[in-house]
Design a protein around this motif. Structure first.
Motif, short mmCIF file in Angstrom:
data_model
loop_
_atom_site.label_atom_id
_atom_site.label_comp_id
_atom_site.label_asym_id
_atom_site.label_seq_id
_atom_site.Cartn_x
_atom_site.Cartn_y
_atom_site.Cartn_z
N ARG A 28 11.28 0.85 8.01
CA ARG A 28 12.15 -0.09 8.69
C ARG A 28 12.53 -1.27 7.79
NH1 ARG A 28 11.31 -0.01 14.90
NH2 ARG A 28 10.67 2.14 15.22
N VAL A 29 11.68 -1.55 6.80
CA VAL A 29 12.01 -2.63 5.86
C VAL A 29 13.22 -2.26 5.01
CG1 VAL A 29 9.63 -3.44 5.78
CG2 VAL A 29 10.40 -1.76 4.10
N ARG A 30 13.58 -0.97 4.99
CA ARG A 30 14.74 -0.51 4.23
C ARG A 30 15.83 0.03 5.15
NH1 ARG A 30 11.45 2.81 -0.50
NH2 ARG A 30 10.18 1.04 -1.21
N GLY A 31 15.73 -0.30 6.44
CA GLY A 31 16.74 0.14 7.38
C GLY A 31 16.45 1.44 8.09
N GLY A 32 15.25 2.00 7.90
CA GLY A 32 14.90 3.25 8.56
C GLY A 32 14.38 3.04 9.97
N ARG A 33 13.96 4.15 10.61
CA ARG A 33 13.50 4.08 12.00
C ARG A 33 12.12 4.71 12.18
NH1 ARG A 33 18.92 5.52 15.63
NH2 ARG A 33 20.15 3.70 14.97
#
Length: 199
Positions: A28-33
């Protein structure tokens, strides 16, 4: 690797688990889920590393992990590796991760910079053990092998982590791994250890 050497318990065993000693580190820190959790059993004897690995948001990549919180400093030079005690397992491939430094934070946004990690991939047996020697950990940078890395500093291990990732799309979705303990494997004769043994 199966050994009969005794364990020095870092988590679990004769030491109760403390879920507050761990923190999530997901994509999530890189835009993931992707999302991970570490849930303590009622008797404090085991933890369950679980969650969901999403690989679609980041185009086939993705990771979910739990790591020890800072600051930590384990001197494991006089030991020969790490051993995981496993309860329930799902047959998926996990990664044991070590760091001998705390990554610095970027001035712009406060996020941690990427640094070299030492990793070992494994498929855990149900109600079994995973034992790994120091020489079997491989240096990586953001998942890519590093050929000229400095040797792992066993006298100052700063972080221990458990990672679930896609392995280039080979796995995704729910995952679940129960851990009884994480321990350092004692040498048969500690008095014979030298600096050359750690590399």
């Amino acid at each position: 690797m199966a050994t009969s050497e005794p364990n020095f318990y870092l988590f679990g065993g004769y030491k109760s688990w403390n879920e507050n000693a761990w923190s999530s580190s997901d994509d999530r820190v890189r835009g993931g889920r992707s999302k991970s959790n570490l849930e303590l059993s009622p008797d404090l004897n085991t933890v369950t590393f679980s969650g969901t690995l999403d690989i679609k948001t980041l185009g086939g990549a993705g990771f979910a992990s739990q790591r020890t919180v800072d600051p930590q400093n384990w001197d494991l030079f006089d030991y020969q590796g790490l051993r995981l005690g496993v309860g329930a397992a799902d047959g998926k491939k996990y990664t044991l991760v070590l760091k001998d430094e705390v990554p610095p934070k970027r001035a712009a946004d406060g996020r941690e910079e990427s640094t070299v990690s030492w990793e070992f991939d494994f498929v855990a047996p149900v109600d079994g053990e995973v034992s790994v020697l120091w020489k079997d950990f491989r240096p990586t940078y953001r998942g890519v092998p590093v050929q000229d890395a400095e040797p792992l500093r066993l006298d100052r291990i700063k972080r221990i982590g458990i990672l679930m990732r896609s392995f280039f799309g080979a796995q995704e979705g729910p995952f679940k791994l129960e851990l009884k303990y994480i321990a350092a494997i004692e040498r048969p004769d500690k008095s014979k250890s030298t600096k050359l043994d750690s590399t």
